[in-house]
Design a protein around this motif. Structure first.
Motif: not given
Length: 436
Positions: A165-178
């Protein structure tokens, strides 16, 4: 004249200045959503009631192996708060410490030190769990999973390739090209090889790549296709938090890495989007302090957000300490060697290179407005990057801005510039590519 005092983040400190509030059209801030009072409870709620997946106890079984993907220091995620909870919950599900690992999603950033790793995930977790840097230039650290329809070879860090299993952690903000951060970006570009990142990021030159754009954005679509090639037959579990400007938890989205991310992005628009009456003559913006203004490489993201609020030919005063300079030798070399925005774009079209792409990203907002930096950045370096000026104080910057704009320019304040994405009211045309 009605003087008001404004207090903006700058590095690890603050910059305070006075300004005529009669000239201020709007102070752009994140929306004041309720802050989580019991993070532990919300983490467990997200794990056991995920979006688009069964509860975590129906996925993770005793004796399974687990890899957590965590942010590097350039992206604040509060991993040190939730990682102990996640690790201890895995223990309760029968996964011992020795069956877990942490891979830091560096993308093309520098390797983290052991001290930085410990700070990111907490001393407790650092003592118990094996930790790895995903260093894009270490070719032997990656396994191949095919090529996307846009020609991106998908090389993913091998530490993710042989776990249950892989847990993708982090936060989300707008990204300037993605479009948006978070979600699939933990893997591509976060844990991808340099050639994978290079080819994917080359699509930032497209007019369809921009803030808040997902489907139809070639960078986003390519990332999604690449991660799908890797994800086939694998168990991926998303765990993304949304923070406010004070780095407090607002909400956690967990579950299917596509469905949960799309739901999270709707919330991101509510938190970080802000309507403005019109584009202003002058924008005064802070990146939000460290680490968002650690170097020019990170500062550039605030430039795009500020450009959404300023009129063509206007001025942006940007507070960005840049204590680590440019953050990229390639970025500096590209500006020195090529000089003009036209030459930079032409070379990227012919031979896209990471680092050089940031030179192009910097020239885009500068083509719309003058940028005056309040910064510790080397003055000659700032000049070589086409910034209008680099000064020590906001007062110096204001004096210069008034020389260009006159005494009472319409002004928008952006104290949380790395997070907030201004959008012009519907009856006006929005200057950014947010798709709204």
């Amino acid at each position: 004249m009605t003087l008001a005092t404004y207090d903006f983040a700058y590095g690890n400190g603050r910059k305070t200045f006075q300004y005529d509030s009669d000239d201020v059209l709007k102070v752009v801030r994140t929306e004041p959503f309720e802050v989580m009072q019991n993070v532990h409870e919300h983490v467990l709620e997200a794990l056991y009631h995920p979006i688009g997946l069964p509860p975590v106890n129906e996925i993770v079984k005793p004796g399974d192996t687990v890899a957590f993907i965590c942010n590097d220091p350039t992206r604040i995620a509060n991993s040190e708060i939730f990682m102990p909870i996640l690790v201890n919950e895995m223990n309760k599900l029968g996964v011992p410490d020795e069956n877990m690992k942490i891979v830091f999603a560096l993308g093309t950033h520098r390797a983290m030190t052991p001290e930085e790793m410990e700070k990111e995930v907490s001393p407790e977790v650092a003592r118990r769990i094996k930790m790895y840097n995903s260093i894009a230039t270490n070719k032997d650290d990656f396994e191949y999973f095919g090529t996307t329809s846009l020609g991106t070879p998908v090389w993913i860090n091998k530490e993710l390739c042989h776990v249950d299993h892989i847990f993708l952690t982090g936060t989300i903000v707008h990204h300037y090209f993605s479009g948006y951060g978070g979600g699939r970006k933990a893997i591509l570009p976060g844990c991808a090889a340099m050639e994978t990142v290079r080819m994917n990021h080359s699509h930032m030159l497209s007019e369809k790549a921009g803030l808040g754009r997902m489907e139809g954005n070639p960078c986003y679509d390519d990332q999604m296709e690449g991660v799908a090639l890797f994800a086939k037959g694998r168990s991926l579990f998303l765990f993304n938090a949304i923070l406010n400007a004070k780095h407090e938890f607002l909400k956690i989205f967990a579950g299917d890495y596509i469905k949960a991310h799309k739901e999270a992005c709707k919330f991101v628009d509510k938190v970080y989007g802000c309507e403005i009456p019109k584009e202003a003559d002058l924008v005064i913006a802070s990146c939000g302090g460290y680490p968002k203004d650690i170097n020019v490489y990170q500062m550039q993201k605030t430039m795009d957000n500020a450009a959404c609020a300023v009129r063509k030919g206007g001025v942006v005063i940007l507070l960005a300490e840049c204590i680590e300079g440019s953050g990229s030798a390639k970025l500096e070399e590209t500006f020195r060697r090529l000089g003009t925005p036209e030459a930079i774009r032409k070379e990227l079209e012919d031979n896209f290179q990471i680092g050089a792409n940031k030179a192009f990203a910097i020239t885009r907002p500068i083509s719309k407005a003058k940028f005056i930096l309040v910064t510790a950045l080397n003055r000659d370096l700032a000049k070589s990057m086409h910034f209008t000026a680099a000064v020590d104080t906001v007062e110096e910057a204001l004096k210069l801005a008034h020389e260009y704009l006159g005494d009472h320019p319409s002004t928008i304040m952006m104290p949380e510039g790395s997070l907030t994405v201004p959008r012009v009211a519907p009856e006006h045309n929005c200057c950014c590519k947010c798709g709204r």
